[in-house]
Design an enzyme around this catalytic site. Sequence first.
Site, PDB file in Angstrom:
ATOM      1  N   HIS A 163      20.898  14.250  47.288  1.00  0.00           N
ATOM      2  CA  HIS A 163      19.481  13.690  46.647  1.00  0.00           C
ATOM      3  C   HIS A 163      19.029  14.987  45.916  1.00  0.00           C
ATOM      4  O   HIS A 163      18.593  15.958  46.334  1.00  0.00           O
ATOM      5  CB  HIS A 163      18.472  13.350  48.001  1.00  0.00           C
ATOM      6  CG  HIS A 163      17.194  13.026  47.529  1.00  0.00           C
ATOM      7  ND1 HIS A 163      16.585  11.596  47.449  1.00  0.00           N
ATOM      8  CD2 HIS A 163      16.053  13.700  46.646  1.00  0.00           C
ATOM      9  CE1 HIS A 163      15.510  11.744  47.008  1.00  0.00           C
ATOM     10  NE2 HIS A 163      15.303  12.771  46.375  1.00  0.00           N
TER      11      HIS A 163
ATOM     12  N   ASP B 155       9.693  10.729  56.924  1.00  0.00           N
ATOM     13  CA  ASP B 155      10.834  11.280  56.366  1.00  0.00           C
ATOM     14  C   ASP B 155      11.749  12.062  57.167  1.00  0.00           C
ATOM     15  O   ASP B 155      12.851  12.454  56.829  1.00  0.00           O
ATOM     16  CB  ASP B 155      10.132  12.142  55.244  1.00  0.00           C
ATOM     17  CG  ASP B 155      10.866  11.754  53.872  1.00  0.00           C
ATOM     18  OD1 ASP B 155      11.537  10.899  53.813  1.00  0.00           O
ATOM     19  OD2 ASP B 155      10.527  12.479  53.028  1.00  0.00           O
TER      20      ASP B 155
ATOM     21  N   ARG C  88       4.522   6.519  53.606  1.00  0.00           N
ATOM     22  CA  ARG C  88       5.462   7.617  53.734  1.00  0.00           C
ATOM     23  C   ARG C  88       4.704   8.681  54.270  1.00  0.00           C
ATOM     24  O   ARG C  88       3.661   9.265  53.832  1.00  0.00           O
ATOM     25  CB  ARG C  88       6.121   7.906  52.477  1.00  0.00           C
ATOM     26  CG  ARG C  88       6.912   9.343  52.430  1.00  0.00           C
ATOM     27  CD  ARG C  88       7.660   9.650  51.110  1.00  0.00           C
ATOM     28  NE  ARG C  88       8.465  10.731  51.326  1.00  0.00           N
ATOM     29  CZ  ARG C  88       8.131  11.824  50.708  1.00  0.00           C
ATOM     30  NH1 ARG C  88       7.134  12.007  50.032  1.00  0.00           N
ATOM     31  NH2 ARG C  88       8.970  12.929  50.607  1.00  0.00           N
TER      32      ARG C  88
ATOM     33  N   ILE D 118      18.045  13.856  39.023  1.00  0.00           N
ATOM     34  CA  ILE D 118      19.267  14.731  38.638  1.00  0.00           C
ATOM     35  C   ILE D 118      20.361  13.903  38.936  1.00  0.00           C
ATOM     36  O   ILE D 118      21.358  13.736  38.179  1.00  0.00           O
ATOM     37  CB  ILE D 118      19.203  16.144  38.948  1.00  0.00           C
ATOM     38  CG1 ILE D 118      18.034  16.791  38.260  1.00  0.00           C
ATOM     39  CG2 ILE D 118      20.456  16.654  38.628  1.00  0.00           C
ATOM     40  CD1 ILE D 118      17.836  18.302  38.863  1.00  0.00           C
ATOM     41  N   GLY D 119      20.480  13.434  40.190  1.00  0.00           N
ATOM     42  CA  GLY D 119      21.628  12.641  40.764  1.00  0.00           C
ATOM     43  C   GLY D 119      22.079  11.459  40.129  1.00  0.00           C
ATOM     44  O   GLY D 119      23.254  11.243  39.839  1.00  0.00           O
ATOM     45  N   GLU D 120      20.901  10.839  39.512  1.00  0.00           N
ATOM     46  CA  GLU D 120      20.895   9.454  38.978  1.00  0.00           C
ATOM     47  C   GLU D 120      21.370   9.821  37.580  1.00  0.00           C
ATOM     48  O   GLU D 120      22.147   8.758  37.067  1.00  0.00           O
ATOM     49  CB  GLU D 120      19.948   8.522  39.297  1.00  0.00           C
ATOM     50  CG  GLU D 120      19.665   8.105  40.535  1.00  0.00           C
ATOM     51  CD  GLU D 120      18.193   7.558  40.679  1.00  0.00           C
ATOM     52  OE1 GLU D 120      17.857   6.962  39.563  1.00  0.00           O
ATOM     53  OE2 GLU D 120      17.531   7.462  41.790  1.00  0.00           O
ATOM     54  N   HIS D 121      20.873  10.702  36.720  1.00  0.00           N
ATOM     55  CA  HIS D 121      20.927  10.794  35.400  1.00  0.00           C
ATOM     56  C   HIS D 121      21.734  11.624  34.766  1.00  0.00           C
ATOM     57  O   HIS D 121      21.951  11.772  33.535  1.00  0.00           O
ATOM     58  CB  HIS D 121      19.431  10.720  34.781  1.00  0.00           C
ATOM     59  CG  HIS D 121      18.640   9.480  35.285  1.00  0.00           C
ATOM     60  ND1 HIS D 121      18.851   8.403  34.961  1.00  0.00           N
ATOM     61  CD2 HIS D 121      17.502   9.669  36.226  1.00  0.00           C
ATOM     62  CE1 HIS D 121      18.072   7.632  35.514  1.00  0.00           C
ATOM     63  NE2 HIS D 121      17.208   8.334  36.406  1.00  0.00           N
TER      64      HIS D 121
ATOM     65  N   LYS E  35       1.249   7.173  44.739  1.00  0.00           N
ATOM     66  CA  LYS E  35       2.000   6.288  44.244  1.00  0.00           C
ATOM     67  C   LYS E  35       1.988   4.981  45.008  1.00  0.00           C
ATOM     68  O   LYS E  35       2.274   5.056  46.378  1.00  0.00           O
ATOM     69  CB  LYS E  35       3.592   6.634  44.092  1.00  0.00           C
ATOM     70  CG  LYS E  35       3.670   7.827  43.028  1.00  0.00           C
ATOM     71  CD  LYS E  35       5.089   8.386  43.058  1.00  0.00           C
ATOM     72  CE  LYS E  35       5.264   9.447  42.360  1.00  0.00           C
ATOM     73  NZ  LYS E  35       6.806   9.995  42.395  1.00  0.00           N
TER      74      LYS E  35
ATOM     75  N   ASN F  78      13.433  16.960  41.879  1.00  0.00           N
ATOM     76  CA  ASN F  78      12.608  18.076  41.878  1.00  0.00           C
ATOM     77  C   ASN F  78      12.620  18.765  43.260  1.00  0.00           C
ATOM     78  O   ASN F  78      13.000  19.980  43.348  1.00  0.00           O
ATOM     79  CB  ASN F  78      11.216  17.922  41.484  1.00  0.00           C
ATOM     80  CG  ASN F  78      10.414  19.225  41.315  1.00  0.00           C
ATOM     81  OD1 ASN F  78      10.743  20.232  40.717  1.00  0.00           O
ATOM     82  ND2 ASN F  78       9.002  19.319  42.021  1.00  0.00           N
TER      83      ASN F  78
END
Length: 398
Positions: A210, A153, A96, A333-336, A14, A213
């Site tokens: 957070h 990280d 990253r 998942i946390g956002e949506h 990415k 996945n």
Amino acid sequence: MKILVLNAGSSSHKCCLYAIEGPLPDHPAPPLWEAQLDWHDPNHASLKVKTKRENLEEDLSDVSRADALSHLLTTLWHGPTQVIQMAQEINVVGHRVVHGGQDYQSSVVVTSEVKTAIADLIPLAPNHNPANLEGIKLIEQLLGNVRQVAVFDTAFHSHLPEVAAIYPGPYDWQQQGIRRYGFHGISHQYCTQRTAEILGRGVDRLIICHLGNGASLTAVKQGQSIDTSMGFTPLEGLMMGTRSGSIDPGILIHLMRQGYDADQLDHMLNKASGLKGISGVSHDLREIEQAIAQDNAQAKLARDLYLHRLKACLGSMLMSLGGVDVLVFTGGIGEHSASVRAETCEALAFLGLKLDPILNRKSPVDQDIAAVDSKVRVLVIKTQEDWAIAQSCYEQCC
């Protein structure tokens, strides 16, 4: 300044390009260009590129990883998604890097010594550090001597208190580097900073969830990570999409005595467990919820277990902090998932935490969704790890 951010994984690359003129803006800047390369097998990949004006999708066959990344980068200065005139306009590339070990507690300019250290840490992050190092080397080949910055990280968790970092095994484990490192640190640090911006004040006690996945919790005290759910590897802690999270180590001893080897256990715990392993349906919570609607009992068990483990781990973070002032949800998942947020927060009602149900259902980005009279603020934050990496690059170069 033009900053290229590369997040290289074992099955995907990415990338995005930021242009920062003058001082860093207070809020995340939109990238000029975004690209993602997904590998379907060793010689076949799909490429998606997005700019403000154009989108590009291509299938790449019979290509090496180096050739595919080279092609991806040429879309920056050639074709319908061109946003710069030449590669030399890129001032710095940020990477990253999942594991920085005990020695790298902040972002650093990549040198031969840093590359050696990343390679030495491959045994601690075999699924991530090799791809991160490959990305650095590919940029060297493709862009020459452009400055590169490694953003780790693990860095945000590098000052964990000893009681949170040390495992209760033999004391000499520490000499072997066996300790809690924590992960998702770039995301957790970004959310810590963004929380203060949204609320307009510093926060004493913060818990960040957070949930993607991969999933982890972090307890943050006055801006510093003091406890986190992931450990020596990203396998510890919460139940995740395909990872088991924490289990009784005796299970592994039992399975080894039955003949399982390390590679089989690695695959089982990292790729065939979690939501996917329990549901038998998918690692994706949305697909599991669709199966639940069709009365799939295994899917329901997977979701129930996911939430049970999340609440239990939240309790641990709560005790480490001695309470909580702000709870943050981030990740896919946390956002949506309004339902996951609602059920999680319901378990914390004894703290005086109250959600605004209408705001929660809307899943607003970077907003407080707690009720006006809630004693704990609840934020939904869109984590922007790429922007956080770009910030680190800017700070290294200015």
